[in-house]
Design a protein around this motif. Sequence first.
Motif, mmCIF file in Angstrom:
data_model
loop_
_atom_site.group_PDB
_atom_site.id
_atom_site.type_symbol
_atom_site.label_atom_id
_atom_site.label_comp_id
_atom_site.label_asym_id
_atom_site.label_seq_id
_atom_site.Cartn_x
_atom_site.Cartn_y
_atom_site.Cartn_z
ATOM 1 N N MET A 125 26.887 -11.124 63.725
ATOM 2 C CA MET A 125 27.170 -11.654 65.044
ATOM 3 C C MET A 125 26.571 -13.049 65.211
ATOM 4 S SD MET A 125 28.739 -8.961 66.369
ATOM 5 C CE MET A 125 28.778 -9.313 68.137
ATOM 6 N N VAL A 126 27.293 -13.893 65.899
ATOM 7 C CA VAL A 126 26.792 -15.218 66.277
ATOM 8 C C VAL A 126 27.174 -15.454 67.732
ATOM 9 C CG1 VAL A 126 26.885 -17.695 65.862
ATOM 10 C CG2 VAL A 126 27.011 -16.112 63.934
ATOM 11 N N ASP A 127 26.168 -15.673 68.559
ATOM 12 C CA ASP A 127 26.406 -15.929 69.989
ATOM 13 C C ASP A 127 27.289 -14.860 70.620
ATOM 14 O OD1 ASP A 127 24.882 -18.246 69.819
ATOM 15 O OD2 ASP A 127 26.620 -19.495 69.324
ATOM 16 N N GLY A 128 27.047 -13.606 70.231
ATOM 17 C CA GLY A 128 27.757 -12.492 70.837
ATOM 18 C C GLY A 128 29.127 -12.193 70.275
ATOM 19 N N SER A 129 29.569 -12.946 69.286
ATOM 20 C CA SER A 129 30.872 -12.714 68.670
ATOM 21 C C SER A 129 30.707 -12.279 67.218
ATOM 22 C CB SER A 129 31.737 -13.972 68.729
ATOM 23 O OG SER A 129 32.159 -14.225 70.053
ATOM 24 N N ALA A 130 31.667 -11.483 66.737
ATOM 25 C CA ALA A 130 31.617 -10.924 65.387
ATOM 26 C C ALA A 130 32.333 -11.837 64.397
ATOM 27 C CB ALA A 130 32.263 -9.542 65.367
ATOM 28 N N TYR A 131 31.670 -12.046 63.248
ATOM 29 C CA TYR A 131 32.257 -12.873 62.194
ATOM 30 C C TYR A 131 32.167 -12.227 60.816
ATOM 31 C CZ TYR A 131 32.443 -16.592 65.636
ATOM 32 O OH TYR A 131 32.735 -17.333 66.767
ATOM 33 N N GLY A 132 31.524 -11.055 60.721
ATOM 34 C CA GLY A 132 31.388 -10.435 59.422
ATOM 35 C C GLY A 132 31.489 -8.925 59.481
ATOM 36 N N PHE A 133 32.188 -8.346 58.516
ATOM 37 C CA PHE A 133 32.389 -6.907 58.348
ATOM 38 C C PHE A 133 31.265 -6.382 57.455
ATOM 39 C CE2 PHE A 133 33.964 -3.412 55.782
ATOM 40 C CZ PHE A 133 34.901 -2.715 56.534
ATOM 41 N N PRO A 134 30.417 -5.453 57.937
ATOM 42 C CA PRO A 134 29.278 -5.006 57.129
ATOM 43 C C PRO A 134 29.712 -4.208 55.905
ATOM 44 C CG PRO A 134 29.490 -3.637 59.087
ATOM 45 C CD PRO A 134 30.501 -4.757 59.232
ATOM 46 N N VAL A 135 29.264 -4.644 54.730
ATOM 47 C CA VAL A 135 29.656 -3.987 53.489
ATOM 48 C C VAL A 135 29.125 -2.562 53.437
ATOM 49 C CG1 VAL A 135 29.425 -4.065 50.971
ATOM 50 C CG2 VAL A 135 29.833 -6.164 52.256
ATOM 51 N N ALA A 136 27.900 -2.353 53.878
ATOM 52 C CA ALA A 136 27.275 -1.025 53.801
ATOM 53 C C ALA A 136 25.915 -1.106 54.462
ATOM 54 C CB ALA A 136 27.119 -0.597 52.335
ATOM 55 N N ILE A 137 25.244 0.029 54.502
ATOM 56 C CA ILE A 137 23.812 0.046 54.773
ATOM 57 C C ILE A 137 23.139 0.198 53.413
ATOM 58 C CG2 ILE A 137 21.887 1.288 55.811
ATOM 59 C CD1 ILE A 137 23.781 2.250 57.987
ATOM 60 N N GLU A 138 22.224 -0.679 53.118
ATOM 61 C CA GLU A 138 21.477 -0.570 51.870
ATOM 62 C C GLU A 138 19.989 -0.544 52.166
ATOM 63 O OE1 GLU A 138 22.614 -3.608 49.121
ATOM 64 O OE2 GLU A 138 24.407 -2.521 48.496
ATOM 65 N N GLY A 139 19.242 -0.279 51.147
ATOM 66 C CA GLY A 139 17.808 -0.274 51.322
ATOM 67 C C GLY A 139 17.091 0.055 50.041
ATOM 68 N N TYR A 140 15.794 0.019 50.135
ATOM 69 C CA TYR A 140 14.992 0.252 48.945
ATOM 70 C C TYR A 140 13.534 0.472 49.307
ATOM 71 C CZ TYR A 140 14.127 -4.762 49.671
ATOM 72 O OH TYR A 140 13.818 -5.977 50.219
ATOM 73 N N GLY A 141 12.842 1.027 48.361
ATOM 74 C CA GLY A 141 11.399 1.056 48.290
ATOM 75 C C GLY A 141 11.131 0.866 46.808
ATOM 76 N N LEU A 142 10.137 1.556 46.293
ATOM 77 C CA LEU A 142 9.937 1.609 44.848
ATOM 78 C C LEU A 142 10.429 2.981 44.400
ATOM 79 C CD1 LEU A 142 8.855 -0.245 42.640
ATOM 80 C CD2 LEU A 142 6.654 0.915 42.828
ATOM 81 N N ALA A 143 11.574 3.002 43.713
ATOM 82 C CA ALA A 143 12.162 4.280 43.290
ATOM 83 C C ALA A 143 11.267 4.938 42.244
ATOM 84 C CB ALA A 143 13.553 4.050 42.723
ATOM 85 N N TYR A 144 11.203 6.270 42.292
ATOM 86 C CA TYR A 144 10.347 6.975 41.328
ATOM 87 C C TYR A 144 11.076 8.160 40.701
ATOM 88 C CZ TYR A 144 9.483 10.177 45.277
ATOM 89 O OH TYR A 144 9.631 11.048 46.332
#
Length: 425
Positions: A125-144
């Motif tokens: 979002m920029v100034d309340g308008s949408a300009y990008g389609f979110p690819v996914a939710i991603e994330g990380y820590g230290l995988a074990y």
Amino acid sequence: MKKVLSLLLMVMLATAVYAGGQQGDKDMADGGDVTVTMFQLKVEIKDALDAYAAKYSEMTPGVTVKVETLGGGADFGGAMKAKAQAGEMPDIFVIEGKGGYDVWKDYIANLDDQPWLKDTDLAFMVDGSAYGFPVAIEGYGLAYNADILAKAGIDPATLTTRSAYEKAFMTLEAKKDELGIDAPVAMAASVAGGMWWVAGQHNLAAYWGGGLDFNDTSVIEEALAGKMDEPRFREYAKYVQLLFKYADQNILLNGSYDDQVGSFAQGKTAFLHQGNWVDPNMKQLGVTFKMGYAPHAFTEKPQTGLYLFAPSWYCVNSQSPRAEEAKAFLTAMATTADGQSYIVNEAGMIPAFKSVEIKPTGQLSQALMAANAKGGNYGVFFGMLPDGAGQNVFGPIYDLFAQNQDDLEQFIADMKDAFAQLPNM
């Protein structure tokens, strides 16, 4: 210099607009069939995305979607600029945050009227308008690798401080032969190997957001003003030094993505510095051991959260005569059964859209979903940095530190100088 660069980019964009129109005319001359081009940077989803694009093309008369992938540490931004200069700007392309938006904003279509927008909180979002389609939710820590930690007598739930990690790494190092591992940690930092982003982007995100409220951007805003929180950064630098010390040195200094991920998948390391995007790789490599995430806890004050974010966004080329077909492709990805199955089942990603009921099967994605439900996680803010800062400024500094791990003071000084450069980038 900035004016010259801006003028050059305007010329590049104008050239690409003309070429895009020429291609659109050719599409119509060829009988009305339209070819939508997509340029993206997530190498780990390449096969799944190629297959989905082919399926969509088969099911959508008159439209063919062709995907080009460039990632794995390659210079995606530089490749985009080269495409613009050559008049080959794609119909759909990727930005990773404000830095990318600032470069390509004259090329990015407004998406306020798209049907998927009301189904996500993660649109760009920029100034309340949408300009990008979110690819996914991603994330990380230290995988074990839970099996290795259990054999070593290490409870991952205790890994909430830097000293707890140091004790665990020392235990693993002492038991390498018994456990059949080469090193405690699989981490790569080589610029030459295309792995600058592991440290210079994802690990540095711990300094920007670790231990803070999810939306607290005060640390990175301070850096964007050219300043460093030296006591906080010193604590963080000691954590980086610890990871480097106990990493497989061949992978750290020279390894590729495949080397890093493969080492963990083969049980040769107990920890992996990567996000849930490796779930498809784990499946391909036949991993059966139990996995999870521990936090990047770099202070002695306990940190228990993981890092969650929308890693990138698809943008539609506002200058393309195929913009409506490009928007339709993204809408189908978010709203149809085939599109949602691609996101979750084939690409192994966590969907950014609330109505998607399919759950990922990958263990690391499941760990992130559990963390998201629990709360207390940390934001990821490297998208706020100027374009190219991670690859061209921070990545080389981490690479140098990996080669000179005892020189903590030099690493801190180099990073302080880099922060001072940010306001002028």
